[in-house]
Design a protein around this motif. Structure first.
Motif, PDB file in Angstrom:
ATOM      1  N   TYR A 243      16.330   3.604 -43.581  1.00  0.00           N
ATOM      2  CA  TYR A 243      15.325   3.910 -44.407  1.00  0.00           C
ATOM      3  C   TYR A 243      13.958   4.700 -43.391  1.00  0.00           C
ATOM      4  O   TYR A 243      13.684   5.803 -43.597  1.00  0.00           O
ATOM      5  CB  TYR A 243      14.448   2.711 -45.327  1.00  0.00           C
ATOM      6  CG  TYR A 243      13.178   3.333 -45.933  1.00  0.00           C
ATOM      7  CD1 TYR A 243      13.104   4.180 -46.714  1.00  0.00           C
ATOM      8  CD2 TYR A 243      11.947   2.876 -45.180  1.00  0.00           C
ATOM      9  CE1 TYR A 243      11.949   4.567 -47.216  1.00  0.00           C
ATOM     10  CE2 TYR A 243      10.810   3.343 -45.892  1.00  0.00           C
ATOM     11  CZ  TYR A 243      10.655   4.143 -46.765  1.00  0.00           C
ATOM     12  OH  TYR A 243       9.495   4.536 -47.349  1.00  0.00           O
TER      13      TYR A 243
ATOM     14  N   TYR B 114      21.101   5.965 -48.465  1.00  0.00           N
ATOM     15  CA  TYR B 114      19.756   6.481 -48.161  1.00  0.00           C
ATOM     16  C   TYR B 114      19.686   7.873 -47.399  1.00  0.00           C
ATOM     17  O   TYR B 114      18.919   8.550 -47.675  1.00  0.00           O
ATOM     18  CB  TYR B 114      19.080   5.395 -47.112  1.00  0.00           C
ATOM     19  CG  TYR B 114      18.629   4.119 -48.253  1.00  0.00           C
ATOM     20  CD1 TYR B 114      19.408   3.659 -48.805  1.00  0.00           C
ATOM     21  CD2 TYR B 114      17.379   4.054 -48.258  1.00  0.00           C
ATOM     22  CE1 TYR B 114      18.768   2.602 -49.830  1.00  0.00           C
ATOM     23  CE2 TYR B 114      16.706   3.180 -49.147  1.00  0.00           C
ATOM     24  CZ  TYR B 114      17.460   2.400 -49.834  1.00  0.00           C
ATOM     25  OH  TYR B 114      16.914   1.581 -50.726  1.00  0.00           O
ATOM     26  N   TYR B 115      20.679   7.899 -46.237  1.00  0.00           N
ATOM     27  CA  TYR B 115      20.895   9.250 -45.797  1.00  0.00           C
ATOM     28  C   TYR B 115      20.954  10.553 -46.683  1.00  0.00           C
ATOM     29  O   TYR B 115      20.402  11.422 -46.562  1.00  0.00           O
ATOM     30  CB  TYR B 115      21.535   9.280 -44.827  1.00  0.00           C
ATOM     31  CG  TYR B 115      21.240   8.629 -43.271  1.00  0.00           C
ATOM     32  CD1 TYR B 115      20.256   9.046 -42.780  1.00  0.00           C
ATOM     33  CD2 TYR B 115      21.650   7.335 -42.984  1.00  0.00           C
ATOM     34  CE1 TYR B 115      19.680   8.211 -41.572  1.00  0.00           C
ATOM     35  CE2 TYR B 115      21.588   6.643 -41.922  1.00  0.00           C
ATOM     36  CZ  TYR B 115      20.210   7.130 -40.995  1.00  0.00           C
ATOM     37  OH  TYR B 115      19.877   6.589 -40.050  1.00  0.00           O
TER      38      TYR B 115
ATOM     39  N   HIS C 215      14.773   6.834 -52.180  1.00  0.00           N
ATOM     40  CA  HIS C 215      15.087   5.580 -52.046  1.00  0.00           C
ATOM     41  C   HIS C 215      14.233   4.941 -51.026  1.00  0.00           C
ATOM     42  O   HIS C 215      14.076   5.441 -49.845  1.00  0.00           O
ATOM     43  CB  HIS C 215      16.648   4.891 -51.921  1.00  0.00           C
ATOM     44  CG  HIS C 215      17.480   5.829 -52.681  1.00  0.00           C
ATOM     45  ND1 HIS C 215      17.306   5.593 -54.193  1.00  0.00           N
ATOM     46  CD2 HIS C 215      18.801   6.242 -52.507  1.00  0.00           C
ATOM     47  CE1 HIS C 215      18.250   6.211 -54.975  1.00  0.00           C
ATOM     48  NE2 HIS C 215      19.310   6.304 -53.641  1.00  0.00           N
ATOM     49  N   LYS C 216      13.784   3.603 -51.299  1.00  0.00           N
ATOM     50  CA  LYS C 216      12.811   3.204 -50.333  1.00  0.00           C
ATOM     51  C   LYS C 216      12.769   1.524 -49.802  1.00  0.00           C
ATOM     52  O   LYS C 216      11.948   1.078 -49.121  1.00  0.00           O
ATOM     53  CB  LYS C 216      11.211   3.108 -50.763  1.00  0.00           C
ATOM     54  CG  LYS C 216      11.091   2.406 -52.233  1.00  0.00           C
ATOM     55  CD  LYS C 216       9.637   2.247 -52.921  1.00  0.00           C
ATOM     56  CE  LYS C 216       9.711   1.612 -54.054  1.00  0.00           C
ATOM     57  NZ  LYS C 216       8.141   1.357 -54.410  1.00  0.00           N
TER      58      LYS C 216
ATOM     59  N   ASN D  96      15.212   0.717 -39.025  1.00  0.00           N
ATOM     60  CA  ASN D  96      16.408   0.425 -40.165  1.00  0.00           C
ATOM     61  C   ASN D  96      16.751   2.097 -40.885  1.00  0.00           C
ATOM     62  O   ASN D  96      15.875   2.843 -40.517  1.00  0.00           O
ATOM     63  CB  ASN D  96      15.770  -0.291 -41.128  1.00  0.00           C
ATOM     64  CG  ASN D  96      14.473   0.112 -41.657  1.00  0.00           C
ATOM     65  OD1 ASN D  96      14.230   1.302 -42.167  1.00  0.00           O
ATOM     66  ND2 ASN D  96      13.511  -0.613 -41.193  1.00  0.00           N
TER      67      ASN D  96
ATOM     68  N   VAL E 140      13.905  -1.057 -47.561  1.00  0.00           N
ATOM     69  CA  VAL E 140      14.369  -1.456 -46.556  1.00  0.00           C
ATOM     70  C   VAL E 140      15.699  -2.080 -46.195  1.00  0.00           C
ATOM     71  O   VAL E 140      16.739  -1.778 -45.485  1.00  0.00           O
ATOM     72  CB  VAL E 140      13.184  -1.959 -45.273  1.00  0.00           C
ATOM     73  CG1 VAL E 140      13.816  -1.921 -44.330  1.00  0.00           C
ATOM     74  CG2 VAL E 140      11.931  -1.207 -45.339  1.00  0.00           C
TER      75      VAL E 140
ATOM     76  N   ASN F  81      17.774  10.813 -49.467  1.00  0.00           N
ATOM     77  CA  ASN F  81      16.510  11.135 -48.839  1.00  0.00           C
ATOM     78  C   ASN F  81      16.616  12.193 -48.103  1.00  0.00           C
ATOM     79  O   ASN F  81      15.495  13.230 -48.067  1.00  0.00           O
ATOM     80  CB  ASN F  81      15.966   9.937 -48.130  1.00  0.00           C
ATOM     81  CG  ASN F  81      15.571   8.740 -48.777  1.00  0.00           C
ATOM     82  OD1 ASN F  81      15.772   8.670 -49.843  1.00  0.00           O
ATOM     83  ND2 ASN F  81      15.045   7.645 -48.247  1.00  0.00           N
TER      84      ASN F  81
ATOM     85  N   THR G 240      15.285   7.772 -42.007  1.00  0.00           N
ATOM     86  CA  THR G 240      15.413   8.942 -42.856  1.00  0.00           C
ATOM     87  C   THR G 240      14.054   9.703 -42.927  1.00  0.00           C
ATOM     88  O   THR G 240      13.979  11.118 -43.159  1.00  0.00           O
ATOM     89  CB  THR G 240      15.707   8.739 -44.332  1.00  0.00           C
ATOM     90  OG1 THR G 240      14.795   7.891 -45.006  1.00  0.00           O
ATOM     91  CG2 THR G 240      17.163   8.028 -44.568  1.00  0.00           C
ATOM     92  N   LYS G 241      12.832   8.820 -43.018  1.00  0.00           N
ATOM     93  CA  LYS G 241      11.721   9.456 -42.848  1.00  0.00           C
ATOM     94  C   LYS G 241      11.375  10.461 -41.765  1.00  0.00           C
ATOM     95  O   LYS G 241      11.096  11.451 -41.612  1.00  0.00           O
ATOM     96  CB  LYS G 241      10.513   8.418 -42.886  1.00  0.00           C
ATOM     97  CG  LYS G 241      10.451   7.472 -44.216  1.00  0.00           C
ATOM     98  CD  LYS G 241      10.079   8.721 -45.473  1.00  0.00           C
ATOM     99  CE  LYS G 241      10.338   8.067 -46.787  1.00  0.00           C
ATOM    100  NZ  LYS G 241      10.207   8.952 -47.944  1.00  0.00           N
TER     101      LYS G 241
ATOM    102  N   SER H 142      18.653  -0.301 -47.424  1.00  0.00           N
ATOM    103  CA  SER H 142      18.993   0.717 -46.528  1.00  0.00           C
ATOM    104  C   SER H 142      20.047   0.263 -45.274  1.00  0.00           C
ATOM    105  O   SER H 142      20.767   1.118 -44.883  1.00  0.00           O
ATOM    106  CB  SER H 142      17.883   1.544 -45.936  1.00  0.00           C
ATOM    107  OG  SER H 142      17.258   0.697 -45.116  1.00  0.00           O
TER     108      SER H 142
END
Ligand code: NAD
Ligand code: UD1
Length: 336
Positions: free
Chosen positions: A148, A96-97, A83-84, A146, A86, A100, A151-152, A89
């Motif tokens: 999102y 999201y957590y 999911h992307k 945020n 922002v 991703n 998660t990256k 998220s």
């Protein structure tokens, strides 16, 4: 190589499938279509004249992922699925957590189990936070503003540790700047659901008359003309960056910025769009968008040096191709 492309029906994934097929790779797409449609893959086949195997699975589903790895002998994985949005998220952090991070763990475990040693991960320039521009891979990452972005950063960490424990793995963490544009055929492109958050799809919808005017978020940033500066990169250049990473990767973890190295302000992008497509856009300056930074652009020299990859398409091509896709397809072909 036979490549598993998760999220291959999505925006960047579908363009990367085109590049992979055109350079002689074979592709299996795993996508649950939560933000895309299967007919995008028909258009990938139409563009390339090559087949794509499609498996509609959720890549957080361990049993489904294992059975895919058992059925196909993969040489590598490109993991786009995630999911992307922002804003969403912030409202739904657990969604999201879960998606991703669990997808990344499930795929890395399957690689370990089935002896797949090449892994390419979709990261984002968002992990640099508000560092000094241009962003360089060696910079310490700043905490994301945020979930999102967080998660990256967490997935990067997971893959770094997994690769340490599997020294024969080759992992690429690709930090994308701002992907825009579409395949030059106009058959595939960015098709966001509802009102777009990102600048280029907003512009194309104003151009089409679906939205009445572009709201420019702030003209008092310390930038060339006061509006926010970003590193826009043509999605086909980004796609080609993935193929270069797959082909050139050596063992270990390698982080690459995929950007042009060129900063463009909102007003400069609007002008480029107007020039490329011979039209005027209606715009209004409004307040800054919370969470935005003034400037974000890449130092893109590492990818050039080590992968032999540079972004080749200019701003006019990005604007022309984004508009062609909007004109041709978006009316009749929205996400489900
Ligand atoms: P997208 O939403 O168009 O594509 C993502 C695809 O993944 C979709 O087809 C969706 O259906 C699929 N998907 C999501 N969760 C899934 C799951 N659990 N199982 C199977 N399929 C699933 O997004 P995109 O713009 O193509 O982005 C691809 C990747 O690149 C994402 O990880 C995103 O965070 C990252 N990224 C995107 C941008 C950008 O601006 N577009 C910038 C930096 C990083
Ligand atoms: C957004 C995401 C970021 C993600 C990146 C690439 C947010 C807060 N950040 O960042 O995490 O990595 O996309 O997908 O959503 N702008 C306008 N009017 C608009 C839309 C945007 O003026 O209607 C401006 C923004 O203020 C910014 C620039 O255009 O200066 C680009 O915005 P956008 O396309 O949303 O990308 P990012 O801000 O880089």
């Amino acid at each position: 190589m036979n490549i598993l492309v998760t999220g291959g029906a999505g925006y960047i994934g579908s363009h990367t499938c085109v590049s992979l097929l055109e350079t002689g790779h074979t592709v299996v797409v795993a996508d649950n279509l939560c933000n895309s449609r299967a007919d995008t893959l028909d258009r990938v086949k139409q563009i390339t004249g090559k087949d794509v195997i499609f498996s509609r699975i959720d890549v957080t589903d361990e049993a489904a992922v294992n059975s895919l790895f058992a059925d196909y002998s993969f040489d590598g994985v490109i993991h786009f699925a995630g999911h992307k949005a922002v804003g969403e998220s912030v409202a739904k952090p657990l969604k999201y957590y879960r998606n991703n991070i669990i997808s990344t763990i499930v795929l890395a475990e399957a690689c370990q189990r089935y002896g797949v040693k090449r892994f390419v991960f979709s990261s984002s320039a968002t992990v640099y936070g508000d560092n000094e521009v241009p962003f360089v891979e060696s910079m310490p990452l700043l905490p994301a503003t945020n979930p999102y972005g967080e998660t990256k950063a967490v997935c990067e960490r997971i893959l770094i540790d997994a690769a340490k424990a599997n020294p024969d793995w080759s992992v690429a963490l690709l930090r994308y700047f701002n992907p825009v544009g579409a395949h030059e055929s106009g058959l595939i492109g960015d098709a966001p659901d509802g009102i777009p958050n990102n600048l280029m799809p907003y512009i194309t919808q104003v151009a089409k008359g679906k939205l009445d005017k572009l709201r420019i978020f702030g003209d008092d940033y310390p930038t060339v003309d006061g509006t926010g500066v970003r590193d826009y990169i043509h999605v086909m250049d980004l796609a080609e960056g993935h193929v270069a990473a797959l082909d050139k990767l050596t063992s270990g973890v390698h982080v690459y910025n995929l950007g042009t190295g060129q900063g463009t302000s909102v007003l400069q992008l609007v002008k480029a769009f107007e020039d490329a497509n011979g039209m005027k856009l209606s715009c209004a300056i409004v307040a800054r968008r919370p969470g935005d930074i003034a400037e974000c652009y890449a130092n893109a020299s590492k990818a050039k040096r080590e992968l032999g990859w540079v972004a080749k398409r200019d701003l006019l091509e990005m604007c022309r191709d984004a508009w062609r896709f909007e004109k041709n397809f978006m009316g009749s072909c929205l996400h489900s």
